[in-house]
Each structure stands twice: as structure tokens, then as C-alpha cells.
Design an enzyme around this catalytic site. Structure first.
Site, mmCIF file in Angstrom:
data_model
loop_
_atom_site.group_PDB
_atom_site.id
_atom_site.type_symbol
_atom_site.label_atom_id
_atom_site.label_comp_id
_atom_site.label_asym_id
_atom_site.label_seq_id
_atom_site.Cartn_x
_atom_site.Cartn_y
_atom_site.Cartn_z
ATOM 1 N N HIS A 142 71.642 58.561 69.366
ATOM 2 C CA HIS A 142 70.783 58.970 68.253
ATOM 3 C C HIS A 142 70.575 60.474 68.215
ATOM 4 C CE1 HIS A 142 69.200 55.377 66.249
ATOM 5 N NE2 HIS A 142 69.198 54.774 67.419
ATOM 6 N N GLN A 161 71.273 54.127 72.636
ATOM 7 C CA GLN A 161 70.135 54.914 72.160
ATOM 8 C C GLN A 161 70.368 56.405 72.341
ATOM 9 O OE1 GLN A 161 67.557 53.294 70.370
ATOM 10 N NE2 GLN A 161 69.281 51.895 70.581
ATOM 11 N N ASP A 166 67.556 46.952 66.156
ATOM 12 C CA ASP A 166 67.749 48.040 65.197
ATOM 13 C C ASP A 166 68.191 47.533 63.832
ATOM 14 O OD1 ASP A 166 67.015 50.079 66.898
ATOM 15 O OD2 ASP A 166 69.055 50.530 67.544
ATOM 16 N N HIS A 219 14.744 50.460 58.468
ATOM 17 C CA HIS A 219 15.695 49.350 58.468
ATOM 18 C C HIS A 219 14.948 48.026 58.358
ATOM 19 C CE1 HIS A 219 18.587 52.345 59.690
ATOM 20 N NE2 HIS A 219 19.547 51.447 59.846
ATOM 21 N N GLU A 276 59.318 52.736 74.034
ATOM 22 C CA GLU A 276 59.543 52.280 72.662
ATOM 23 C C GLU A 276 60.338 50.971 72.690
ATOM 24 O OE1 GLU A 276 61.704 53.885 68.578
ATOM 25 O OE2 GLU A 276 62.320 54.666 70.522
ATOM 26 N N HIS A 277 61.471 51.001 73.367
ATOM 27 C CA HIS A 277 62.307 49.805 73.563
ATOM 28 C C HIS A 277 62.389 49.517 75.055
ATOM 29 C CE1 HIS A 277 64.160 52.123 70.120
ATOM 30 N NE2 HIS A 277 63.951 50.963 69.507
#
Length: 456
Positions: free
Chosen positions: A285, A282, A385, A444, A351-352
Site C-alpha cells: 500500500h 499490506q 479488503d 430542579h 488495524e488488521h
């Protein structure tokens, strides 16, 4: 809490810091403050820049998009719409091995997405009293596929497949223009779009793509209009994530899927080489990517540091990886044991999240906050992924505590339908009148009693 950058050899290029939580009973707020995060005024700076970009696109349309393409991407652009011929050519020229891989990814993602669609329900609450919930797709979506430091045809798959499974009729896709490819998105991106039958593709990057999707762009002599969408999805850098936050309410969004992050909960049974490889996967990236190890084993942490140093030096994007691993957003969190480790994971809301512990499935079942959980030695994040069948567009920066990864329901709305007969309404009419008076909203109640010829 102890934070230190040590425990690595002096010559190490990876400065993987330590956050030591052992012996401390921290609250949720304390844990959230302790776990590694990006520091500085990045978000505030991004908001100022993104607000200016959104304003420019709204005011000047394609002229602003052309200027931004020149400024950020170094390309001259008359109109961002990708010609149909370019899509066809990209697929024709695609490496057969990459096409087979995309087809496998599409098949697995489609099977999982098809199974996610919720069923409509009809509930009979009495004779003639029926309330239904029907799931209806949004009419039009804008899907963003990032560019920059890498090429992401997998993100085309992750965005498009659940939208198709939801039954969306109008799909537009945007990806940054590439100078190397004549101002068009990367040809592998175009090939993936063609493979999935997406014909409306734009060479627009970053926050400006999100703005164009949210507000639309009027047509001009340069080309046709880009119609606004109902939902915007897709991952991206902090500018893309910030743009999605700023247009939320004008359009729906999936989540703030910003710069990638991985957390690994591991104990002494974990294999250091695997832990390090996944942290690096990761980190490659982006220099701002976050890689966090949470463990109760100081020995494992030391062994992982050695592996990080060795593997990072050998990987292709070594400088990028080393910068990400050495940043304030990355590091090892030492905890007293599994309970504190799980609490730290939930505070981080990754996230992961990988689970590399004894009885990993049981530990994974106890996690409350994560975009996606990867269980055991043979479920690395890179599987998700590309080919797990799951979706890799996931919430980042702790937002997994309250939002979900991209899925079919992102593109659906639940519409409630109320269908009562005269007799069914009359049965509850008195209750409606009582509640309307209690709330000092007598009209109402009148709206009910007038149907039966009597005042309330």
C-alpha cells in the site's frame, strides 16, 4: 528488550528488524513502547501542514481548493464537482470483470451492513413511565476515498454501503483529482460511485477534502456550494487522518484510519509462505505501511524472513514493499509464548490482526484490541479488503484500543425519548426533590413540584 536488524542474508533487500521480548515481564505501557511503530516527528509535522490547509479552505473556499489541486495533484480546476455525464461514462466503460467483482463486494457488504442496524427499544419503568432509545440516521455525510499510489473503488463500497444501510439521505463523496484523467478522480472510482447511485462526487484530495466536508464551501461563479456534512468517514494517509482528528467535534468521524498496518500472531504451526505473503500484501500500500509478525517461534521468524526476501523481490511494487518492511514500523516481535503474544497484540491494537496459530478461533476470541481479526489460513486481510462482507475502513496507530471500524452505527445517533404521565412523574417526584437539594440545585425540584401545585 533486544532490537536487531539481523538474521537476514547480507544481500537481502528486506531489513526486517527483531524486537525480542522473551524473558521480560512488561507492563501494558512497556509493551506499547516496545512494539514497532513509525518514528520521528511525522504527526507533529502533519498537524502544522494540515492546520494551514484547513485554514486556507475555510478562508478562501473553492479558490483554495483550486490552488491545492494544482500544488498537490498537478491539475487545473475551476470547480471540483464531477459532472453526471462523467459518472455515467465511467460505468459504461468499466471492465465487465471489475464490475462483477464490485457487484459481489457490494452484495456481501450490504448483507452484513443490513444485519448491523440496531433495533429501537421501549422500556416501561412503571405505569405510564416509558423511556425509549431510537436510532436515527444523520442527515448528511462526506465519504473520502484515497488516491495516490493505488486506486480504491473498494473504499467506495466500504464507505457508501453502511451509509445507505443506515438510511442517510444526503451522501457526498470525494477522491483526489488525477492529472491522467483530466482532473477527475480515477474512472474506476467514478464507476463504483455510479453503481451505488452516488451522484454528488468531488475531485478533492487529502486534508482539503476533509476540511471542505467539515466546514462546507460557499457557492461561486465557478459552481454551486458544497454543503457541510454531519459525519466524515474514510481511510487515507497521515494527512487525512490528522485532518479528521482536527475537525472532530465540528463533525463526527469514524476513526483515525491512516496508513495501513497488519499484525500476525503466529506459532510454529503457521506456514511461512502465507505469513510472508500477507505481510507483503499490506506493505504494498505505502512505504510507511506497517507489517508486524508476533511469534514465539524463532524458527518460524527465520523462515518468514527468507520468504519475505524471496517474495518481495518478485512482487510488482518491490521497492515500495521493501521500504515498508524495512522501516521502523515493521518487524518481528519474539515472545515467550501465547500469553505474551496475546498481550503484545492487545498492546499493538492492530488495524488488521491475523491469527495463524493452533486452535486459531479460540485464540481470536481472546483478543480485545483490533480493528478486524482474520482467523486461520483462509481468512487473509485481502479477503477483508474486497469481498469478505466486512468493512476495511478501520482504526490505525493503536486507536483500535478505543474505536471501531466503519459500520452502520457510524451513521446513526441514539436519541433517548422520555414519556411520563402525571402519575408516573408524581411517583418519583420526591426522589427528584431530594436529589436536587443534595446537589444544591433546588430549581430542579421546583420544576417538578410546580406541576402539582405545591412548592418543594
Amino acid at each position: 528488550m533486544t532490537i536487531s536488524p539481523d538474521a537476514v542474508p547480507a544481500a537481502s533487500a528486506v531489513n526486517f528488524r527483531t524486537v525480542d521480548l522473551r524473558g521480560q515481564a512488561l507492563s501494558l505501557a512497556g509493551l506499547r513502547a516496545a512494539v514497532p511503530r513509525a518514528q520521528g516527528s511525522t504527526v507533529a509535522d502533519a498537524e502544522d501542514k494540515v492546520t494551514a490547509i484547513i485554514s486556507a479552505v475555510r478562508q478562501s473556499g473553492f479558490a483554495a481548493l483550486s490552488e491545492l489541486a494544482g500544488r498537490f495533484d498537478g491539475v487545473e480546476q475551476q470547480h471540483p464537482r464531477v459532472p453526471a455525464a462523467a459518472l455515467r461514462t465511467a460505468l459504461e466503460q468499466l471492465d465487465p470483470a471489475v464490475r462483477r467483482a464490485l457487484e459481489e463486494s457490494i452484495g456481501r457488504a450490504r448483507k452484513f451492513a443490513d444485519a448491523q442496524r440496531p433495533r429501537n427499544v421501549d422500556v416501561e419503568l412503571g405505569d405510564g413511565a416509558v423511556v425509549s432509545q431510537n436510532w436515527v440516521p444523520v442527515a448528511r455525510v462526506g465519504l473520502y476515498v484515497p488516491g495516490g499510489l493505488a486506486v480504491y473503488p473498494s473504499s467506495v463500497v466500504m464507505n457508501v454501503v453502511p451509509a445507505l444501510a443506515a438510511g442517510v439521505d444526503s451522501i457526498a463523496l470525494a477522491s483526489p483529482p488525477q492529472k491522467e484523467f483530466g482532473g477527475l478522480p480515477h474512472p474506476t472510482i467514478l464507476a463504483a460511485a455510479e453503481l451505488l447511485g452516488i451522484t454528488e462526487v468531488y475531485a478533492i484530495g487529502g486534508a482539503q477534502a476533509i476540511a471542505a466536508f467539515a466546514y462546507g464551501v460557499e457557492g461561486s461563479e465557478a459552481g454551486p456550494a458544497l454543503e457541510p456534512v454531519d459525519v466524515v468517514t474514510g481511510p487515507g494517509n497521515i494527512f487525512v487522518a490528522t485532518a479528521k482528528r482536527l475537525v472532530k467535534g465540528v463533525v463526527g468521524i469514524d476513526s483515525e484510519a491512516g496508513t495501513t498496518e497488519i499484525a500476525i500472531l503466529a506459532d510454529a504451526t503457521a506456514k511461512p509462505a502465507l505469513v510472508a505473503a500477507d505481510l507483503i500484501s499490506q506493505a504494498e500500500h505505502d512505504p510507511k505501511a506497517a507489517s508486524v509478525l508476533i511469534t514465539d517461534s524463532a524458527d518460524l521468524a527465520a523462515a518468514v524472513r527468507v520468504e519475505l526476501d524471496r517474495q518481495a523481490a518478485a512482487t510488482r511494487h518491490s521497492a515500495r514493499v521493501q521500504e515498508a518492511l524495512s522501516g521502523p514500523q515493521s518487524g518481528v516481535v519474539l515472545v515467550d509464548g501465547l500469553e505474551q503474544g496475546i498481550a503484545a497484540c492487545d498492546a499493538y491494537a492492530a488495524e488488521h490482526l491475523e491469527i495463524m496459530t493452533a486452535d486459531a478461533p479460540a485464540v481470536a476470541a481472546r483478543i480485545r484490541n483490533a480493528g478486524a481479526i482474520f482467523v486461520g489460513d483462509y481468512s487473509p486481510v485481502s479477503l477483508g479488503d474486497y469481498c469478505a462482507g466486512s468493512n476495511h475502513v478501520l482504526p490505525t496507530s493503536g486507536t483500535a484500543a478505543f474505536s471501531s471500524g466503519l459500520n452502520v452505527t457510524t451513521f446513526l445517533r441514539a436519541i433517548q425519548v422520555v414519556n411520563y404521565t402525571r402519575e408516573a412523574l408524581q411517583e418519583v417526584g420526591g426522589h427528584i426533590v431530594s436529589l436536587s437539594r443534595a446537589e444544591d440545585l433546588p430549581a430542579h425540584g421546583d420544576a417538578v413540584t410546580v406541576r402539582f401545585g405545591a412548592p418543594s
